[in-house]
Scaffold this active site. Structure first.
Site, PDB file in Angstrom:
ATOM      1  N   SER A  84       0.893  -1.161   0.099  1.00 43.85           N
ATOM      2  CA  SER A  84      -0.181   0.052  -0.094  1.00 43.85           C
ATOM      3  C   SER A  84       0.698   1.155   0.131  1.00 43.85           C
ATOM      4  CB  SER A  84      -1.007   0.064   1.123  1.00 43.85           C
ATOM      5  OG  SER A  84      -0.196  -0.303   2.605  1.00 43.85           O
ATOM      6  N   THR A 186      -1.969   4.077   4.396  1.00 47.10           N
ATOM      7  CA  THR A 186      -0.871   4.862   4.305  1.00 47.10           C
ATOM      8  C   THR A 186       0.062   4.850   5.245  1.00 47.10           C
ATOM      9  OG1 THR A 186      -2.511   6.113   2.776  1.00 47.10           O
ATOM     10  CG2 THR A 186      -0.653   7.500   4.055  1.00 47.10           C
ATOM     11  N   THR A 204       2.047   7.102   0.052  1.00 43.70           N
ATOM     12  CA  THR A 204       1.212   5.979  -0.143  1.00 43.70           C
ATOM     13  C   THR A 204       1.151   5.620  -1.572  1.00 43.70           C
ATOM     14  OG1 THR A 204      -1.007   5.214   0.241  1.00 43.70           O
ATOM     15  CG2 THR A 204      -0.877   7.381  -0.528  1.00 43.70           C
ATOM     16  N   ARG A 214      -6.196   9.488 -10.311  1.00 48.01           N
ATOM     17  CA  ARG A 214      -7.019   9.562  -8.999  1.00 48.01           C
ATOM     18  C   ARG A 214      -5.934  10.095  -7.832  1.00 48.01           C
ATOM     19  NH1 ARG A 214      -6.416   7.739  -3.560  1.00 48.01           N
ATOM     20  NH2 ARG A 214      -8.429   7.689  -2.425  1.00 48.01           N
ATOM     21  N   THR A 237      -5.098   8.056   7.435  1.00 50.02           N
ATOM     22  CA  THR A 237      -5.184   7.184   6.492  1.00 50.02           C
ATOM     23  C   THR A 237      -6.614   6.563   6.343  1.00 50.02           C
ATOM     24  OG1 THR A 237      -4.201   4.893   6.282  1.00 50.02           O
ATOM     25  CG2 THR A 237      -4.870   5.722   8.629  1.00 50.02           C
ATOM     26  N   GLY A 238      -6.654   5.839   5.354  1.00 52.99           N
ATOM     27  CA  GLY A 238      -8.328   5.351   4.966  1.00 52.99           C
ATOM     28  C   GLY A 238      -8.661   6.100   3.702  1.00 52.99           C
TER      29      GLY A 238
HETATM   30  N1  ASP Z   1      -5.651   7.698   2.152  1.00 55.55           N
HETATM   31  C1  ASP Z   1      -5.015   6.970   1.326  1.00 55.55           C
HETATM   32  C2  ASP Z   1      -5.852   7.466   0.170  1.00 55.55           C
HETATM   33  O1  ASP Z   1      -6.931   7.777  -0.016  1.00 55.55           O
HETATM   34  C3  ASP Z   1      -5.270   5.488   1.309  1.00 55.55           C
HETATM   35  C4  ASP Z   1      -5.078   5.053   2.720  1.00 55.55           C
HETATM   36  O2  ASP Z   1      -4.469   5.460   3.654  1.00 55.55           O
HETATM   37  O3  ASP Z   1      -5.545   3.685   2.964  1.00 55.55           O
HETATM   38  O4  ASP Z   1      -5.074   7.291  -1.050  1.00 55.55           O
END
Ligand code: ASP
Length: 329
Positions: A84, A186, A204, A214, A237-238
């Site tokens: 990731s 991330t 990330t 994107r 994160t997320g």
């Molecule tokens: N925040 C990151 C994104 O949207 C991905 C993640 O942290 O899981 O690209």
């Protein structure tokens, strides 16, 4: 004349009050020498443990927080088993590994790259954007050109493992971009050095199988990361779309400015996201976002929508992993 006199009197009194409050806020400012919790570094997820080790090498020798966060997240970026972040990251739906990263120091210096391909360490390119250009963000081909012109090597970042998974995904996906709460993560890292200065880094490969082009929250200063040396720092994160919607990390820092602890600030930011998910009549179970925060006293906080978010903290007590509290129990 009387009015003028009154005006002068009132403005003089007001100026005195402003001066007094400026003096007071200076007096209230925490003396860095009195912060007991430093140095400290925190980072998202369990892979943060390994990244913290590298960051700590810098911090323990009285190095700068900025150098520590860059050194720390570079470990994760170079790890092919981490799917990731950086090398080995899951590609977009066209099979291209596109990376997002940003960095911020104690002087509000900021640098960021988005949708950068073929470069193992986007965080170092982001730092170079910050230090060597008059800009704060470079994207796509421009970011790649800048990296190559500055001695970075062009590399293939798509590992066999990530390529195989992507091909499997293609057979079932019908090429639809997906929001999946399990296939991304991330590294966001926040550090305070021995001088009491803060910095942060965030890097990330973004959501797996995203649309090409994107960009998530991670390279966006204020969304994926924010640092205010007088208040604290936060990272996220997320699902980046949700973090951007509330300018999450900046919000967490502003909540700390209003007197909230890092924990309460993270909770309030998550609640805001939950509220907006409900408002848009989306299903909360499809969403995961986690915030991590550090204030200038060395206190930390973490909170997420779903269970499962964890973070690594390295300070004088050692390097340890903690489970974050979550909105959904
Ligand atoms: N925040 C990151 C994104 O949207 C991905 C993640 O942290 O899981 O690209």
């Amino acid at each position: 004349m009387t009015n003028r006199k009154n005006f002068i009197k009132t403005t003089t009194l007001a100026s005195a009050a402003i001066l007094l409050s400026a003096f007071k806020s200076k007096a209230d400012k925490i003396d860095p020498k009195k912060i007991t919790g430093k140095p400290i570094v925190i980072s998202t997820w369990d892979f943060g443990l390994q990244a913290n080790e590298a960051a700590w090498q810098v911090l323990k020798d009285n190095g700068r927080a900025l150098d520590s966060v860059e050194a720390g997240v570079k470990i994760t970026e170079a790890d092919p088993t981490n799917q990731s972040v950086g090398y080995g990251g899951r590609p977009d739906r066209d099979g291209r590994v596109t990376l997002d990263a940003c960095i911020m120091d104690e002087f509000f210096n900021i640098g960021s790259v988005a949708c950068l391909e073929h470069i193992m360490h986007p965080i170092s390119v982001a730092r170079l954007v910050m230090e060597k250009t008059p800009h704060v963000m470079l994207v796509g081909d421009g970011a790649l050109q800048f990296a190559l012109n500055n001695g970075f090597m062009k590399e293939n970042l798509l590992t066999d493992e990530s390529q195989r998974e992507w091909k499997d995904w293609l057979t079932e996906s019908q090429y639809n971009p997906v929001i999946n709460i399990e296939n991304h993560d991330t590294i966001g890292m926040l550090a305070m050095d021995a001088s009491g200065n803060l910095s942060g880094a965030c890097t990330t490969s973004g959501l797996a199988y995203k649309m090409h082009g994107r960009v998530g929250d991670s390279p966006i200063i204020g969304a994926g990361l924010y640092v205010d040396n007088e208040i604290g720092a936060a990272t996220a994160t997320g699902i980046g779309e949700e973090v951007i919607r509330i300018v999450g990390s900046h919000l967490v820092v502003e909540l700390m400015r209003q007197g909230k602890s890092p924990q309460k600030a993270c909770e309030e930011a998550v609640l805001r996201i939950v509220k907006l998910i409900n408002l848009r009549k989306k299903d909360l179970k499809d969403y995961q976002v986690g915030f991590l925060a550090l204030n200038i006293k060395g206190e930390t906080g973490a909170y997420s929508i779903q269970k499962g978010f964890n973070y690594a903290k390295y300070n004088a007590d050692g390097n340890k992993l903690f489970d974050a509290e979550s909105f959904v129990k």
